[in-house]
Every structure is written in C-alpha cells, then in structure tokens.
Design an enzyme around this catalytic site. Sequence first.
Site, PDB file in Angstrom:
ATOM      1  N   ASP A  30      -1.862   6.774  -3.435  1.00 56.31           N
ATOM      2  CA  ASP A  30      -0.764   6.085  -2.768  1.00 56.31           C
ATOM      3  C   ASP A  30      -0.205   4.996  -3.681  1.00 56.31           C
ATOM      4  O   ASP A  30      -0.505   4.951  -4.871  1.00 56.31           O
ATOM      5  CB  ASP A  30      -1.221   5.501  -1.435  1.00 56.31           C
ATOM      6  CG  ASP A  30      -2.225   4.368  -1.599  1.00 56.31           C
ATOM      7  OD1 ASP A  30      -2.929   4.344  -2.614  1.00 56.31           O
ATOM      8  OD2 ASP A  30      -2.303   3.517  -0.693  1.00 56.31           O
ATOM      9  N   ASP A  54      -0.721   1.748  -4.134  1.00 60.00           N
ATOM     10  CA  ASP A  54      -1.609   0.831  -4.861  1.00 60.00           C
ATOM     11  C   ASP A  54      -2.898   1.491  -5.317  1.00 60.00           C
ATOM     12  O   ASP A  54      -3.834   0.810  -5.750  1.00 60.00           O
ATOM     13  CB  ASP A  54      -1.909  -0.411  -4.027  1.00 60.00           C
ATOM     14  CG  ASP A  54      -2.725  -0.121  -2.777  1.00 60.00           C
ATOM     15  OD1 ASP A  54      -2.584   0.982  -2.221  1.00 60.00           O
ATOM     16  OD2 ASP A  54      -3.488  -0.995  -2.337  1.00 60.00           O
ATOM     17  N   ASP A 112      -5.388   3.137  -3.822  1.00 58.51           N
ATOM     18  CA  ASP A 112      -6.676   3.105  -3.127  1.00 58.51           C
ATOM     19  C   ASP A 112      -6.880   4.288  -2.186  1.00 58.51           C
ATOM     20  O   ASP A 112      -7.995   4.529  -1.735  1.00 58.51           O
ATOM     21  CB  ASP A 112      -6.883   1.781  -2.387  1.00 58.51           C
ATOM     22  CG  ASP A 112      -5.854   1.520  -1.302  1.00 58.51           C
ATOM     23  OD1 ASP A 112      -4.875   2.290  -1.180  1.00 58.51           O
ATOM     24  OD2 ASP A 112      -6.014   0.516  -0.568  1.00 58.51           O
ATOM     25  N   ARG A 113      -5.832   5.036  -1.885  1.00 64.95           N
ATOM     26  CA  ARG A 113      -5.973   6.195  -0.994  1.00 64.95           C
ATOM     27  C   ARG A 113      -5.980   7.490  -1.801  1.00 64.95           C
ATOM     28  O   ARG A 113      -5.600   7.514  -2.964  1.00 64.95           O
ATOM     29  CB  ARG A 113      -4.843   6.214   0.034  1.00 64.95           C
ATOM     30  CG  ARG A 113      -4.834   4.981   0.919  1.00 64.95           C
ATOM     31  CD  ARG A 113      -3.817   5.086   2.029  1.00 64.95           C
ATOM     32  NE  ARG A 113      -3.801   3.854   2.805  1.00 64.95           N
ATOM     33  CZ  ARG A 113      -3.575   3.770   4.118  1.00 64.95           C
ATOM     34  NH1 ARG A 113      -3.345   4.862   4.805  1.00 64.95           N
ATOM     35  NH2 ARG A 113      -3.569   2.613   4.731  1.00 64.95           N
ATOM     36  N   SER A 155       0.810  -1.210   0.000  1.00 65.55           N
ATOM     37  CA  SER A 155       0.000   0.000   0.000  1.00 65.55           C
ATOM     38  C   SER A 155       0.845   1.262   0.000  1.00 65.55           C
ATOM     39  O   SER A 155       1.599   1.532  -0.917  1.00 65.55           O
ATOM     40  CB  SER A 155      -0.972  -0.026   1.188  1.00 65.55           C
ATOM     41  OG  SER A 155      -1.899   1.033   1.100  1.00 65.55           O
ATOM     42  N   HIS A 156       0.744   2.043   1.055  1.00 62.48           N
ATOM     43  CA  HIS A 156       1.400   3.349   1.149  1.00 62.48           C
ATOM     44  C   HIS A 156       2.801   3.259   1.728  1.00 62.48           C
ATOM     45  O   HIS A 156       3.451   4.285   1.931  1.00 62.48           O
ATOM     46  CB  HIS A 156       0.553   4.271   2.020  1.00 62.48           C
ATOM     47  CG  HIS A 156       0.289   3.716   3.387  1.00 62.48           C
ATOM     48  ND1 HIS A 156      -0.522   2.623   3.592  1.00 62.48           N
ATOM     49  CD2 HIS A 156       0.742   4.077   4.605  1.00 62.48           C
ATOM     50  CE1 HIS A 156      -0.563   2.350   4.888  1.00 62.48           C
ATOM     51  NE2 HIS A 156       0.193   3.213   5.519  1.00 62.48           N
ATOM     52  N   LYS A 192     -11.431   0.714  -0.833  1.00 65.45           N
ATOM     53  CA  LYS A 192     -11.362   2.163  -0.967  1.00 65.45           C
ATOM     54  C   LYS A 192     -10.787   2.480  -2.335  1.00 65.45           C
ATOM     55  O   LYS A 192     -10.105   1.670  -2.939  1.00 65.45           O
ATOM     56  CB  LYS A 192     -10.527   2.782   0.153  1.00 65.45           C
ATOM     57  CG  LYS A 192      -9.172   2.158   0.426  1.00 65.45           C
ATOM     58  CD  LYS A 192      -8.527   2.826   1.629  1.00 65.45           C
ATOM     59  CE  LYS A 192      -7.258   2.112   2.077  1.00 65.45           C
ATOM     60  NZ  LYS A 192      -7.520   0.906   2.864  1.00 65.45           N
TER      61      LYS A 192
END
Length: 644
Positions: free
Chosen positions: A351, A353, A355-356, A170-171, A460
């Site tokens: 981010d 991937d 999703d943010r 992710s982030h 998300k």
Amino acid sequence: MKFSHLAAAAVVLVSCTPSSCIDAFVPKNLGASRLAKLAFGMSSTASVTEVSTVPIQGMKPGTSGLRKKVEIWQAVDEENKNYVENFIQSLLDTATDANGGKMLETIIVAGDGRYYNAEAMQIICRVLAANGVANVWIPKSGIMSTPAVSAVIRMREEGKCQGGIVLTASHNPGGPGEDFGIKYNEGFGQPAGEEFTDKLYERSLEISSFKTLENTDDIDLNAEVGTSFALTDTSTVTIIDPFEEYVDCLKECFDFDALQNFCQRPDFSILFDGMHGAGGPFAKRVLIEELGMPESSLLRCDPRPDFGKCHPDPNLTYAADLVKKMGLNGDGSPDTSADPKSLPTLGAANDGDGDRNLIAGSGVFVTPSDSLAMICDNWEAIPHFAKAGGPRGVARSMPSSAALDVVAEARDIPFFSTPTGWKFFGNLMSSKEMFDKTDYTPFLCGEESFGTGSDHIREKDGLWAVLAWMSILMKANEGVAEGEPLVSVNDIVKNHWAKYGRHFYCRYDFEGVDSDDANKVMDLVRSSFVSGDLSSVADDDSGIKIISAEEFGYTDPVDGSQTSNQGLILNFEYSNGDPSRVVFRLSGTGSAGATIRMYLEKYEKDVSKHDEAAPVALKNLADRALGLVQMEQLTGRDEPTVIT
C-alpha cells in the site's frame, strides 16, 4: 522547560554569531568551495519564535494517526491556520509529559511521499528544533516505509531514537483533494497507544501557542546520506540511509542466501506491485539488489505524490492490474482463459506506506486471514520462528476470520483476538520488553485489512509477508528438481483447507456514508440484536438464522487497559448447522464521512465446496445481514463501494 510553561511569552529569540547563523542550514560534510556557494544568500539570523494560536477542532487520531483532507493540513481555510504546527506542538507536549517532563532528544521524521510530504516535513523540523529536539533524522528524499521507520527507532545507534513522526495516510489516496495524515510511533517503534493519543487530543483542545523557527532556509531532503544541517546551536537534522536498519532486520528473520539461490530457479518468478507508494524502493532493494530477481519483477515501484492517481490499497479492486496478471478475476476466482505457463509463481502488492500486503499465486488469491493462518502453520520455513521452536504467541484482529484460531489450537500456540489497530498487538509483542511479563516472542499477528507482521518491528510489514511466502515456497520445494512441477501457492492453499477446513471470508465497504446515517445503522444493530429479543427476528427463505449478538470489548492481558465499542458481531447458523458470522464496524482510517465495514465469514469443512469464490459463497449471508440492519433504507446504499 516545557513549552506550556512559556505560553505568556510573545517572542523568544535565540541569538547566534553571524558565522553560526550562516552555517545553520549548510551541510557539515561539504568542502569549503561548496560551503561558500551554499552560504551565499542565506539568512544572517535564525530565531526561535513563539506564535499565538487557537485550538482547532477534530484533531483526534484514529486507529493509525490523524487523517484529513490535505487542504486542511495546508490550512487553505483560515479556520485551519497553523494546522500542522498545532498538531505537532500538541504531540511534542504529550511526548514530553510521557518522558517525565523532559524533551525528547532524538526523533525520526519520514513520510510515504504523498502530496504535501516535503512541505509538511519542513514545518515539522522547524517546530522540533524550536522546541529543543537535539537530533532529527530524515531519510534521504524524505520517503520511507512505515515498517522501516519502526526498524530505525528500534535499531539505529542501539535504539537511540525515542519516537517517530510518520507522514502518511496509509492506503488512502494522495494528491490535491485527497488525504494526508500524521501518526506517531513511540520508543519501541510501536504506534502510539490510546492513552497517548487521547492526551494528544486533549492537549490540542487547549493549546494557545507553538514554537517554530524563523529566518531559515529549507532543508535539502535530497542531500547525501550523512549530511547534517544545524538548525540551531542545539538542534541538528541528519540525512540517513532509509534502507540500512530495515534490511538488516529482515536478514535476521530470513535466510537471504538460501532465498537468493531459490530465486535463481528458472521456474520461479514474482511480480510485486508497489502501487507508487513508499514500499516500492524497498522492494527493489530487497528483491532485485539483494535476491537477484530481474527488474521485470517490479510493477509501479516508483513513489509518486498522487500514487499515479491510483488508490494505493492492495486489494482485489485497487490492485486490478496485478490481479489480472496473476490469472484472477476481480472477485479472486481463477480466470480460466489465462495461460498458466505465463503466470508468475507469486504475486504481491504494497500500500501507500508499505505496511500492507496482498498475496496471490498463479490462479489463486490468498485472503489476508488465510495468509496469516498459513504462515503460522508453516512456521518451520521461516528462520525467525524456526530457531525459537515456533511462535510463542499469535494474534488477529477480531474482524479477521477464525482461520488462525484453528491452527493455533492445533499447534498449541497461545492465541489472542484484539480490536482493530496494530497498536493492540504492540503490548503483546512487548510484554516482556516493556512490562517484564510473559514473553510471547517470536510473535505473529495480522489483520483482515491486508496487514501481517511479527515482532521483528512493531508495525505490520508488507515486504516481510512477501518474504515469508517466498520462504514457505522454498521449503515446500526443497526436494523438487528443476524441470519438475513446483509446489505452488495454490497447492499450499488447497492442502491447508483440506487439513483445517476453509473459512470463506470477504468484506463489504460502504465508503463516504453520512456519519449520522452510519450511526443509525450501528444503533439499530445494538438495539435490535445486541440488546434486543432475537427470538422475535423473523425467518426468511435463506434459512440463515441469527442465534446471538454481542458488542466486542477488549481487556488488554498485558497492561489491563480496557477498550469498548470495537465492533458489533452477529452470529448465524445455516439450515445444515454450519456456523457463520457478520461483523459491523465503523472504520477509523477515513478522512471524510464514515465507512461502514461489514465482515462476512462462513466455515466450510466439505472439500468439494472449497473452490467456490468467496463472494458467491457468502452472497446469501450478506443479503440476510443487510436486510436485517436496513442498510439501504438507512443509508441509501444498495451496494458496497468495494468488496475485498
């Protein structure tokens, strides 16, 4: 037959004719000349092999998958030998059990493009094929945003896909010495729930062997869309279009034709920072190719294995270039030296991937909690909600601010507060779909950690949030002629605060804290405040008084499952009676050490005080809380790593 039942077998070979073995990794849609060219030098045998292994400690997924330093996944040390294989075999065994003992037929494997993405993908495909997964889908280049993976699971070939293996941390940063992760999404596109991940972890502690392929060449991840590779007589990898289902899904949520017209206004502009993550190509596909924005609207939208040596977390600290270009200081306050005429109308960031999201306007930063509340209050601007008469349910993670609560109450929308982790929203979104209970769709939800989304998928979705804000701006400017001042993001934010009051909010992250020291802080909060005598807590010069404390637990309203120890809440009151709260929580998204997160919130109704920068408005509350929990004494940290 389940793999666990074959543990006694040392080697199991699958025989094949020479011609079928030569064809094993040859694209099926190639002409004879190229077929002959690729076949040259390929192995003449392909075998399914069962390899003895031993359990590796620590394979317990957190709030969004298993994240470790990449060298652990690479098995640099002998103690981590076969790390990827062990985890994937444990995952497959768990998924098989959940599927009534039958191996899944179709799985998508995709990643955010970080370092070790391609190598791990090859290993995973061999394990999947050896276990009998019939269809493995891989996006061209192997790179795909997490929201797009969820869309493929739900929509491609009418929901044929039964699960998704997503290679992402992710982030978190990527590259040598940085983070790598794997998460699993189930059949409705939702992140695996705690019941699944707990069983996966249990399986990882008892595994004795895994299945894989030998004598095979790597899959060409850059092959043309539609290319198929026969790994075995019963297992095929197919390269798919990473964009198709996701873009179709977004077009069902938003009016792309109207947005395209709005984007042609000379007084509207957008700057999107992809942070060199998986979301960049999707932003290009949607904002540039679909909506007609200029290429100059994109910043850092080419995926890189190390994210360009940046930290791909879309917040005020790590998206500093975007923040500056939007006319903001590092704390989110307006930069008075910036020329308003040179600033983009809307700024956004993704981010690693995809999703943010971070949302900003010219000279204004929109906190994730405020963004969620404002999307809710402006649901008429978003076709996904408008055509249903509004959201039928909204939810936020408990540490997020109560800005959404007041909107939901005012607009008579069912509201939920859940633990951190998108999987907790999944049951609410799928209440009707999975459990034949109350239908809360269309559904809106979000987290303070820059996550926003709806029921269009079960993740998300950063780009969805950007399109939501573009739709809100478009609706707000319906009667504004060219040449007249646009209703801006700042106007929407200020009007919202005037209507509902402002929830000042920010988060202090203390990263890489020794795990024992982090637990000492949490134990002190429990013993001294949650279970302690608050009347004995001494007052100080701030005038901020602690009035109650609790540890958050959650009973899922859909399936009745219970989740405990989800955050420690300290409720305070200012001398003038204004309420505030501080939440302490250990993050489940790091790969080493512990991250203590402290969430600060103060409600302010007085419009004359709304322009103060959040970190300034919350400084006294932060100092009061940090002193009470003895942060510096117990951890040695006298300031946070990041303030967002």
